[in-house]
Design a protein around this motif. Structure first.
Motif, PDB file in Angstrom:
ATOM      1  N   ASP A 174       0.703  -1.178  -0.117  1.00 41.66           N
ATOM      2  CA  ASP A 174      -0.005  -0.118   0.022  1.00 41.66           C
ATOM      3  C   ASP A 174       1.017   1.460  -0.073  1.00 41.66           C
ATOM      4  OD1 ASP A 174      -1.992  -1.610   0.191  1.00 41.66           O
ATOM      5  OD2 ASP A 174      -2.606  -1.170   2.066  1.00 41.66           O
ATOM      6  N   GLN A 209       0.312  -2.338   9.272  1.00 37.69           N
ATOM      7  CA  GLN A 209      -1.010  -2.551   9.146  1.00 37.69           C
ATOM      8  C   GLN A 209      -1.458  -3.565  10.051  1.00 37.69           C
ATOM      9  OE1 GLN A 209      -2.083  -2.732   4.918  1.00 37.69           O
ATOM     10  NE2 GLN A 209      -4.360  -3.045   5.342  1.00 37.69           N
ATOM     11  N   THR A 243      -6.854 -12.370   4.468  1.00 34.02           N
ATOM     12  CA  THR A 243      -5.604 -11.730   3.746  1.00 34.02           C
ATOM     13  C   THR A 243      -4.535 -12.674   3.965  1.00 34.02           C
ATOM     14  OG1 THR A 243      -6.620  -9.737   4.739  1.00 34.02           O
ATOM     15  CG2 THR A 243      -4.550  -9.440   3.561  1.00 34.02           C
ATOM     16  N   ARG A 301     -16.496 -13.876   5.650  1.00 30.92           N
ATOM     17  CA  ARG A 301     -15.050 -13.575   6.295  1.00 30.92           C
ATOM     18  C   ARG A 301     -15.212 -12.151   6.868  1.00 30.92           C
ATOM     19  NH1 ARG A 301     -10.370 -10.405   4.431  1.00 30.92           N
ATOM     20  NH2 ARG A 301     -11.554  -9.668   2.975  1.00 30.92           N
TER      21      ARG A 301
HETATM   22  O1  AKG Z   1      -7.947  -9.054   2.822  1.00 25.45           O
HETATM   23  C1  AKG Z   1      -8.236  -8.175   1.992  1.00 25.45           C
HETATM   24  O2  AKG Z   1      -9.541  -7.979   1.583  1.00 25.45           O
HETATM   25  C2  AKG Z   1      -7.141  -7.573   1.545  1.00 25.45           C
HETATM   26  C3  AKG Z   1      -6.731  -6.589   2.492  1.00 25.45           C
HETATM   27  C4  AKG Z   1      -5.891  -5.635   1.644  1.00 25.45           C
HETATM   28  O3  AKG Z   1      -5.231  -5.939   0.417  1.00 25.45           O
HETATM   29  C5  AKG Z   1      -5.370  -4.121   2.148  1.00 25.45           C
HETATM   30  O4  AKG Z   1      -6.199  -3.733   3.078  1.00 25.45           O
HETATM   31  O5  AKG Z   1      -4.528  -3.458   1.761  1.00 25.45           O
END
Ligand code: AKG
Length: 229
Positions: free
Chosen positions: A122, A135, A150, A219
């Protein structure tokens, strides 16, 4: 936070802290998600109510649900004082809380696979030796293996140069035995499955991706990003 946990985080780029929240703390968030899915006519009593959402590709569905279902002040509900202190101790620096969101995937998204996922970071790091942010991923409900948690590529934060990273991205695009290929590079895939209240903390240089929910359960996770001040 023990010295062993700290060095594990430095080497692998993530750490799992079990049961940081009780069932009583995550319960109301789970109820809120279920109520919102029903109110928005998306999901109720184990069934999809919206054909258009059900037909969407898995990752588009996650993005859509995260945009539609909000929880006020989510970070204050999912990150305890102890977890905040751990985050500060892992970065060895002051951090500010940035975006947070719920991560929701409907059940039965198809067969679980490592192919065709959306690996990314990110933020890019200004220095290879600096954790640019952490994160946090919190399990709001139990998430079974292949239940849409994730995925993180442990060790990928230490890939120093562009060609190493390009090679790994190539491996991820190929249809071969990805895990076997990764072992030779000291990388491994971590699926953030577990029990309600578990917390994964991830160095934001680590490659990660949403995954397919092949189970029959929704989920439910939340994520909060912390950036260096
Ligand atoms: O588990 C997910 O939906 C992905 C989360 C993800 O890629 C993020 O938050 O940057």
């Amino acid at each position: 936070m023990t010295p062993e946990q700290k060095s594990f985080f430095r080497e692998r780029g993530y750490i799992l802290l079990k049961k940081t929240l009780t069932k009583n703390q995550v319960g109301p968030i789970k109820e809120h998600i279920l109520d919102e899915l029903k109110r928005l006519k998306l999901w109720s009593s184990g069934k999809a109510m919206s054909a258009s959402i059900k037909k969407m590709p898995a990752f588009q569905q996650i993005a859509k649900l995260s945009g539609m279902i909000k929880q006020n002040e989510i970070h204050t509900k999912v990150i305890t004082q102890a977890a905040s202190s751990t985050i500060a101790s892992l970065t060895e620096s002051k951090v500010v809380q940035a975006q947070s969101q719920l991560l929701i995937s409907l059940p039965n998204q198809g067969g679980w696979t490592l192919n065709g996922l959306n690996w990314h970071t990110d933020i890019s790091s200004s220095s290879p030796d600096l954790v640019p942010g952490i994160q946090a991923f919190v399990l709001i409900d139990d998430v079974k293996p292949h239940g849409g948690a994730t995925l993180a590529m442990a060790g990928s934060h230490l890939l120093k140069n562009h060609s190493e990273l390009s090679r790994i991205r190539e491996v991820l695009r190929e249809k071969g035995d990805i895990e076997e290929e990764l072992r030779s590079s000291d990388l491994s895939i971590v699926e953030m499955a577990g029990q309600a209240g578990d917390l994964y903390l991830m160095d934001m240089r680590v490659l990660h991706t949403p995954s397919i929910n092949s189970t029959t359960s929704i989920r439910m996770m939340a994520t909060v990003r912390y950036l260096l001040e």
